[in-house]
Write an enzyme that holds these catalytic residues in place. Structure first.
Site, mmCIF file in Angstrom:
data_model
loop_
_atom_site.group_PDB
_atom_site.id
_atom_site.type_symbol
_atom_site.label_atom_id
_atom_site.label_comp_id
_atom_site.label_asym_id
_atom_site.label_seq_id
_atom_site.Cartn_x
_atom_site.Cartn_y
_atom_site.Cartn_z
ATOM 1 N N SER A 66 0.841 -1.197 0.000
ATOM 2 C CA SER A 66 0.000 0.000 0.000
ATOM 3 C C SER A 66 0.876 1.247 0.000
ATOM 4 C CB SER A 66 -0.903 0.021 1.242
ATOM 5 O OG SER A 66 -1.536 1.283 1.385
ATOM 6 N N LYS B 2 2.679 -2.369 5.923
ATOM 7 C CA LYS B 2 2.868 -2.389 4.478
ATOM 8 C C LYS B 2 4.281 -1.946 4.087
ATOM 9 C CE LYS B 2 -1.085 -4.087 3.325
ATOM 10 N NZ LYS B 2 -1.163 -5.433 2.715
#
Length: 230
Positions: free
Chosen positions: A133, A160
């Site tokens: 992400s 992430k």
């Protein structure tokens, strides 16, 4: 035929990726913690389903054994399963809140990758695609022009960042398997409260890498527009 496993493939972004890859001719396995939901999704798509909880060693091992018995190999693994966790201000966040997110988003990715590497090595042009992400990007979360800068998600974002770093480390040390990370971007699913771009757009980066076959790179981090800054 390319055999592909998608963790968390029974809904949202994972489901759309599964749909697109079935259409592209892949034999898709949908891994889902809720076995009945996974089977329903697979039935709708013409895919296979396997019970798979990425936080549980026994569940992951049983899923690998099932796919080995029925397919004999794996060509593409898409580590898509992820959770947002409880959102808390960084100063108020507890270790347990962080641990819950990491258990799925980071440790689950490692657990699944380790279990399925032997099957991937039996496949053709094996590829692992990790869903990351922009919320884990230092550059994007500091750019006021980007949506990523508008949120403070310390647990999710740092998980992430870890996904991206793990991807590059796997790519550097496992030359016989391609490892890439993809960022769907803010996509309108239940995960985001249905805010963002279409799920078709969100699936684009993962589908692109999954269908490149021998042309797939390794060690890249991209979204549907190209290289993602970190």
């Amino acid at each position: 035929m390319t055999t592909t496993l998608i963790t968390g493939g029974n809904r949202g972004l994972g489901y759309e990726v599964a749909r697109r890859l079935v259409d592209a001719g892949h034999a898709v396995w949908i891994g889902a913690r809720d076995a009945s939901s996974g089977q329903e999704a697979a039935d709708r798509l013409g895919a296979h389903s396997v019970s798979l909880d990425v936080t549980d060693d026994a569940s992951v091992g049983a899923a690998a054994a099932m796919i080995r018995a029925q397919a004999g190999h794996l060509d593409v693994l898409i580590n898509n399963a992820g959770i947002l966790g409880e959102v808390a201000a960084p100063e108020d966040m507890t270790a347990d809140q962080l641990r819950e997110v990491y258990e799925t988003n980071v440790f689950g990715l490692v657990r699944v990758t380790r279990a399925f590497l032997p099957l991937l090595r039996q496949g053709t042009d094996p590829s692992v695609i990790n869903v990351t992400s922009g919320m884990g990007s230092f550059t994007l979360t500091h750019d006021p022009a980007r949506v990523e800068s508008q949120y403070t998600l310390a647990a999710y974002g740092s998980s992430k960042s870890a996904v991206t770093m793990l991807t590059t480390q796997y790519a550097k040390t496992v030359p016989d398997v391609r490892f890439n990370a993809v960022d769907p971007g803010q996509t309108a699913t239940a995960f985001t409260g249905h805010v963002g771009q279409s799920v078709t757009e969100g699936a684009e980066a993962a589908v692109r890498i999954a269908t490149l076959g021998p042309a797939a790179p390794t060690g890249t981090v991209t979204d549907r527009f190209g290289i993602l800054p970190w």
